[in-house]
Design an enzyme around this catalytic site. Sequence first.
Site, PDB file in Angstrom:
ATOM      1  N   GLY A 174       0.837  -1.187   0.000  1.00  0.00           N
ATOM      2  CA  GLY A 174       0.000   0.000   0.000  1.00  0.00           C
ATOM      3  C   GLY A 174       0.876   1.241   0.000  1.00  0.00           C
ATOM      4  CB  SER A 175       0.042   4.754   0.713  1.00  0.00           C
ATOM      5  OG  SER A 175      -1.032   4.741  -0.182  1.00  0.00           O
ATOM      6  CB  THR A 176       3.715   1.642   3.960  1.00  0.00           C
ATOM      7  OG1 THR A 176       3.744   0.445   3.182  1.00  0.00           O
ATOM      8  CG2 THR A 176       2.531   1.613   4.896  1.00  0.00           C
TER       9      THR A 176
END
Lengths: 664, 379
Positions: A332-334
Amino acid sequence: MVQGVRIKDHWKEQRLFERRALLAVAVVALLALVLCGRLYLLQVIRHDRYSQLSQGNRVRVEPIPAARGLMYDRNGTVLASGQPAYQLELVREEVPNLDATLQGLVAIGLLTDDELPEVRRNILSRRSFDSVPVRLRMSDEDAARFAVHRFEFPGVDIKTRESRLYPYGPLAVHAIGYVSAISEQDLAHIDRAAYSGTALIGKLGVEAAYEKELHGTNGYREILVNAEGRSVDKLGALTLQLKTQAPVAGDDLVLALDLKTQEAAEQALGDRRGAVVALDPRNGDVLALVSHPAFDPNLFAHGIGRAEYAALADDPDKPLLDRALRGTYPSGSTIKPALALAALTDHAVDPNHKVFCDGVFHLPGSRHLFRSDKDDPRGWIALSEAISRSSDVYFYGLAATLGIDRIAAFLTPLGYGRLTGIDIGGEKPGLLPTPAWKREAFSRPEDQVWFPGETVNMGLGQGYLLVTPLQLAHITGIIAERGRDFRPRVVKGVRDPDGHTRWLTPIEDQPILGVADADWSFVIEAMIGTTRCAQYCGTAWEAFKGAAYAAAGKTGTAQVYTVGQNATYNANIVPERLRDHAWFVAFAPAEAPRIAIAVLVENAGFGADAAAPLARKVLDAYLLGPDGRLKAQFAPPASDATDTRAAATRTADARPTGAGQAAR
Amino acid sequence: MIHEELTDASRARRTLTGTARMLLALKLDGPLLIGLALIAVYGLVVLYSASGQRLGMVLRQVGHLAMGAAAMLALAQVNPNFLRRISPWLYAAGIALLLIVAGIGYIGKGAQRWLDLGVFRFQPSELMKLAVPMMCAWYLRERPLPPSLPSLALLALLIVVPAGLVVMQPDLGTGTLIMAAGALVVILAGLQFRVMGALAALAALGGWAGWHLLHGYQRDRVLTFMNPESDPLGAGYHIIQSTIAIGSGGVFGKGWMNGSQAQLDFLPESSTDFIYAVIGEEFGMLGQVLLILLYVFVVGRAIYLATQTQDTFSRLLAGSLAVTFFAYVFINTGMVSGLLPVVGVPLPLVSYGGSSMVTLLAGFGMLMSLYSHRRLIGS
């Protein structure tokens, strides 16, 4: 006349008798000599051999198992200890009929029918004179029941042996691991002689990884046995020569785990499925390692029943799966801070250049629409804000600009797609997809093509990309340490039985080189922006409202289910198992990081809502004292511990391309 | 010569002590008695250890010894003429009792050796150990020696019938000893070597033919009997454990009550048939050779006494009793040390047990009677 004949006969016969008597004496003497010769053969020539046989007859070597090493958390709380327990053991060569004996044990309720084949196989795979546990941890009632029937079971006996006790039950079970009865597979790679008398062996986590240290060295005791093999006590010369070798207890282990932080993480997760990994970025110490749901390792140490094990193995929530090390999820956006670092290092983007975001990204030359979330920030956005507010559209473009080769070249040394090298086994490397990987992984030529859209997906940490919570915590730690890479470790010290503790030196891997200090600061500032509201509010600002320290974080939401081109994702209509996974990674205090954390909550939706509050609780548990203030030892150097905003600003001001400028 | 004999005799007369006068009056032979007593005491010491330090067992053995000594003393007083006269009757009675025992055993469908007389149990086979040599000596007493072939055939029958009955009980050990006692009478009577050789050849031929007539499993049984170590858990167990006991004892032994084979029950029948292994383990080769020397002394003295008797019956019976005693010793020690197959023969005067003790000492009583009454024969 007759008289004369008789006298003559008498004389002759007496002479005859005397000759025969003499012959008899000679024969007697000869036979006596033969006998003495036989004795000489047995008692002088073959004496050594018969002495050994006699010794082997009467002396049985009984192993004395070494006490298994204990485990402590970093503050000295016992996490795993020994506990005496009754167990039923069987010596195959003393059992007249193995199958009948096992059936007999079933009949008195000490074994169950479905355990039989495994117990039997286990017994047959051990040496015939080894005492093999057939039932671990018997209750007093079981022991009494067996005692009544003991005479029916020659070769089977109750032994008091040390079992394992995990006082906190399921707490940190995926880090600590568990011990269980030695299985056939274990026997293939252990020294049977060294494990003679040992009933339990480490199966997972630290118990397995540090088996050598924990096990110790078994001792032995020679005992006098009679012809029935029963131990007998006889005074006098017979017992004098009996040897005893005391066992050497296993080493105790001091784990890096912090019980309080661990407990906070477990409580924060509650009954949700997920994982939390917290590390000390300065040395790789694993402060907390949670995988939920968990299970009670004491079950295995007791000797887990087939049904109990089946219940664990078949549970759809997979409690046996160590999600922290072996659970692989899209990041994900991590991934965005790492991509930003890559772009800054390669001068692929100007941090001050603003991109117009309207929720949809068009890849030039493609009709595919890359959607962003409905909450995705709109308008003109620069890099810093794109990180703090997690702009999907910005990072679609950034990924497309960077290209997959440059992304892979930067992310690989950072830790994507490779093992962290943690000191316990079983971790998975995840997957950093590249065109080369795709050519290898797929057989059909049309599948082997790397599509530009897949590079775009990397901007959001979607697609084939897979990471483990441990990996993300480790990567977050590397960012916190501005490129220094310490190998995660659960064990930080080994204490020998004499009480001397050998502190293990942290292992530092190849650091990330070539990233400008200013670029580290830029990204870290943007991550700090995630947790607060200034000109704009970061995605995790709510979770970190009123925090006593500055935290640098990044939310992430990993898609499990691909939404159709014209559909909108609606959590309410998607089955729970297909809902998005929530991620949050962070480190704190931002100025002098002492803890880096990755939180994953499966199928929980947005990282900001579901994962960030959990991370806050864990960070608070570790960093704050009972008074709710930052512990003195974690205070950033040369600054007021409570005034984090001032400290952050000062840091930012000192750097030319700090967050301050970027946020303009 | 005469002068010397006179001085010898006069000196002997002068030095006769009270003990010697008593022995003379009791018709006992001093050296033989001392030899037997030494063996018996040695046996008691060993038995205490072999029985697992059970004093009760030792005391019961003392009882057996007392019974045997009483039998010896009683028989020493009996006139040899009486012994000679009752020989055929005793033999006939023994055969009858053996048949009764066999009959009871047949009806009871089990091994039978005993005749329960209420007060004590009587073993007819023990009686036959004495009755058979007595009968053989009786038969040969007036016939010219060496015996003629028809006599030999009859003697063979006299020996084989009771021995066969005993072997069928089944008691191979006692049967062997009965056979030996009878055969020794015939051999001492001057059986020609060529006849012995012919008999041996015949036996070998019979054995060879018999071997080929046996079934496979029967041959296995014979082989196991000849070489028990081939069956370590069955027939071989005894002999393996006893050779271990003896071999591990070494020259000096492990010490009294320190033999692990005996004390920890590895050695079966350590108080009875296998007690010689206990001696080997605890007192070593020295202890065993000492015992053999005592036995050889007793046998030598007994043979000497036999040569001093004055008629054929006495000589043959006394000689047979003396040599049979050594047969006992050799069969037992040979079996325990693995030289001979295992047959149940006790070690004379040492193994725990009453029957054989009484029979043996009764035999010595008869031997002493035959010797000490010799001057009476002429009168």
